[in-house]
Write a protein that holds these residues in place. Sequence first.
Motif, mmCIF file in Angstrom:
data_model
loop_
_atom_site.group_PDB
_atom_site.id
_atom_site.type_symbol
_atom_site.label_atom_id
_atom_site.label_comp_id
_atom_site.label_asym_id
_atom_site.label_seq_id
_atom_site.Cartn_x
_atom_site.Cartn_y
_atom_site.Cartn_z
ATOM 1 N N LEU A 196 -24.450 47.244 -48.970
ATOM 2 C CA LEU A 196 -24.336 48.643 -49.405
ATOM 3 C C LEU A 196 -25.711 49.270 -49.583
ATOM 4 O O LEU A 196 -25.943 50.428 -49.200
ATOM 5 C CB LEU A 196 -23.555 48.716 -50.717
ATOM 6 N N GLY A 197 -26.644 48.496 -50.175
ATOM 7 C CA GLY A 197 -27.995 49.004 -50.377
ATOM 8 C C GLY A 197 -28.715 49.301 -49.078
ATOM 9 O O GLY A 197 -29.403 50.320 -48.947
ATOM 10 N N LEU A 228 -36.711 43.461 -58.777
ATOM 11 C CA LEU A 228 -35.845 44.329 -57.968
ATOM 12 C C LEU A 228 -34.984 45.204 -58.869
ATOM 13 O O LEU A 228 -34.856 46.413 -58.639
ATOM 14 C CB LEU A 228 -34.980 43.473 -57.052
ATOM 15 N N PHE A 229 -34.380 44.615 -59.907
ATOM 16 C CA PHE A 229 -33.504 45.386 -60.800
ATOM 17 C C PHE A 229 -34.260 46.518 -61.483
ATOM 18 O O PHE A 229 -33.789 47.656 -61.555
ATOM 19 C CB PHE A 229 -32.888 44.479 -61.866
ATOM 20 N N ILE A 230 -35.442 46.209 -61.992
ATOM 21 C CA ILE A 230 -36.223 47.214 -62.722
ATOM 22 C C ILE A 230 -36.561 48.400 -61.829
ATOM 23 O O ILE A 230 -36.350 49.567 -62.188
ATOM 24 C CB ILE A 230 -37.499 46.581 -63.301
ATOM 25 N N PHE A 231 -37.076 48.116 -60.646
ATOM 26 C CA PHE A 231 -37.477 49.204 -59.745
ATOM 27 C C PHE A 231 -36.261 49.933 -59.184
ATOM 28 O O PHE A 231 -36.313 51.143 -58.956
ATOM 29 C CB PHE A 231 -38.354 48.664 -58.619
ATOM 30 N N GLY A 270 -41.152 55.353 -50.979
ATOM 31 C CA GLY A 270 -41.929 54.120 -51.092
ATOM 32 C C GLY A 270 -41.244 53.088 -51.970
ATOM 33 O O GLY A 270 -41.205 51.900 -51.644
ATOM 34 N N LEU A 271 -40.679 53.540 -53.102
ATOM 35 C CA LEU A 271 -39.962 52.623 -53.977
ATOM 36 C C LEU A 271 -38.721 52.054 -53.278
ATOM 37 O O LEU A 271 -38.391 50.876 -53.429
ATOM 38 C CB LEU A 271 -39.550 53.341 -55.261
ATOM 39 N N GLY A 272 -38.043 52.897 -52.506
ATOM 40 C CA GLY A 272 -36.870 52.432 -51.779
ATOM 41 C C GLY A 272 -37.209 51.348 -50.770
ATOM 42 O O GLY A 272 -36.488 50.348 -50.644
ATOM 43 N N ILE A 273 -38.309 51.534 -50.049
ATOM 44 C CA ILE A 273 -38.739 50.517 -49.081
ATOM 45 C C ILE A 273 -39.127 49.228 -49.795
ATOM 46 O O ILE A 273 -38.807 48.118 -49.352
ATOM 47 C CB ILE A 273 -39.918 51.055 -48.246
ATOM 48 N N PHE A 274 -39.814 49.358 -50.930
ATOM 49 C CA PHE A 274 -40.210 48.182 -51.714
ATOM 50 C C PHE A 274 -38.981 47.408 -52.185
ATOM 51 O O PHE A 274 -38.939 46.171 -52.113
ATOM 52 C CB PHE A 274 -41.056 48.637 -52.903
ATOM 53 N N ILE A 275 -37.969 48.121 -52.655
ATOM 54 C CA ILE A 275 -36.729 47.481 -53.107
ATOM 55 C C ILE A 275 -36.034 46.783 -51.944
ATOM 56 O O ILE A 275 -35.525 45.665 -52.081
ATOM 57 C CB ILE A 275 -35.805 48.532 -53.756
ATOM 58 N N GLN A 282 -35.019 38.052 -50.966
ATOM 59 C CA GLN A 282 -33.988 37.270 -51.638
ATOM 60 C C GLN A 282 -33.037 36.626 -50.625
ATOM 61 O O GLN A 282 -32.609 35.481 -50.801
ATOM 62 C CB GLN A 282 -33.204 38.160 -52.607
ATOM 63 N N VAL A 283 -32.707 37.359 -49.578
ATOM 64 C CA VAL A 283 -31.857 36.790 -48.533
ATOM 65 C C VAL A 283 -32.564 35.629 -47.846
ATOM 66 O O VAL A 283 -31.974 34.560 -47.608
ATOM 67 C CB VAL A 283 -31.476 37.873 -47.501
ATOM 68 N N MET A 284 -33.844 35.805 -47.544
ATOM 69 C CA MET A 284 -34.620 34.740 -46.912
ATOM 70 C C MET A 284 -34.738 33.528 -47.836
ATOM 71 O O MET A 284 -34.695 32.377 -47.389
ATOM 72 C CB MET A 284 -36.004 35.265 -46.535
ATOM 73 N N ALA A 285 -34.878 33.797 -49.134
ATOM 74 C CA ALA A 285 -34.978 32.699 -50.100
ATOM 75 C C ALA A 285 -33.685 31.896 -50.135
ATOM 76 O O ALA A 285 -33.706 30.658 -50.244
ATOM 77 C CB ALA A 285 -35.287 33.256 -51.487
#
Length: 370
Positions: free
Chosen positions: A258-259, A323-326, A282-287, A294-297
């Motif tokens: 969804l994100g 991720l949650f904070i931003f 910029g914040l959206g791209i960072f998130i 996380q998927v790669m991890a």
Amino acid sequence: MKSSCWVFIIAFIIAIDVYGLSSSLVNSQADSCSSNLNLNGSVSFDTSSLRCLPVWDGQGFILRYSQTASNIWSFVLSAPDTNSYIAIGFSTNGAMVGSSAVVGWVDPSNVGTVKQYHLGGTSPSLVSPDQGSLQFVSGSTAIVSQSSRLYMAFQLQTNQPESRLLYSVGQGGVLPSAPNFALSEHQAKVSTTINYGTGQSASGGSPYGRLRRSHGVLNMLGWGILMIIGAMVARYLKEKDPIWFYFHISIQSFGFLLGVVGVICGFVLNDRLNANVTAHKGLGIFILVLGCLQVMAFLARPNKMSKWRKYWNWYHHNVGRILFIFAVANIFYGIHLGGEGHGWSVGYGVVLAVLFISTFVLEVRIWIRK
């Protein structure tokens, strides 16, 4: 997820929401379309035969206008005097960016100023005074404060003004000043349409409204709600092994999808509106990058018995917290940029409050058990 992290998130949210929260009570009874307009010779053109209609009930804005010649249109915009500027914009598509606006204010020494601004972007630096596509009739601009209301008058040289009109009111006590006359961010705004022939005005809604809502709702659900719920499942349902793991993966995967779709909607919206939302983008791209990490991890997750597992856990947990904070901060910032009103902020804040209370109760339960 430790409760201290959640306390930090909620504190951060409250700070953002309170900073952006503002409200005003408007008394529009001092002027109405049933009252006679008397500007005591302060306006250079005749205002006795102007058509009148309320255009923004929430702020008490009243617009009077008429076509006084084949290519001349007269306007008088009336609004409560809240020691702020008032503005009317003429837009080709209902969007603020790219439109031209007439802005007026009266300073504490009772000197009125009316200027045209070109709205080249959403940041104040891209709002240029004395520029725009409107052609004023020479000497026709004026603004006066009378009976606790502002009356801004002007005439335009045009065969037909744009029918998509924007209205805004500035923050109280913040007025443009010489030498650059920079325009501060408005306190409130609205987009409307007008039929000059019938004299009917209606809310025009936001341009690309459906795309805006899709972008906001998808990101809110994906990054700002489901991801948090997935993390709660991983922390508080560990005794339900392995059910907790499948629930955790399912919820996080759905939230991630969804994100991603929400971010794609944001790119499309930004391209169509050509809006200057650099920080939000910029914040959206960072998130999104954090989500991809996380998927790669997950794909590179070592075995429980591996000596690397503790480092992987540290990485996975802390990247998720960042991720949650931003994500939460950017969601509130996006609501502010979209001008969707306090209802969205309050609604999302209530959801976060429920999640926070649930987290607190579950943390206490863990503490009691220990």
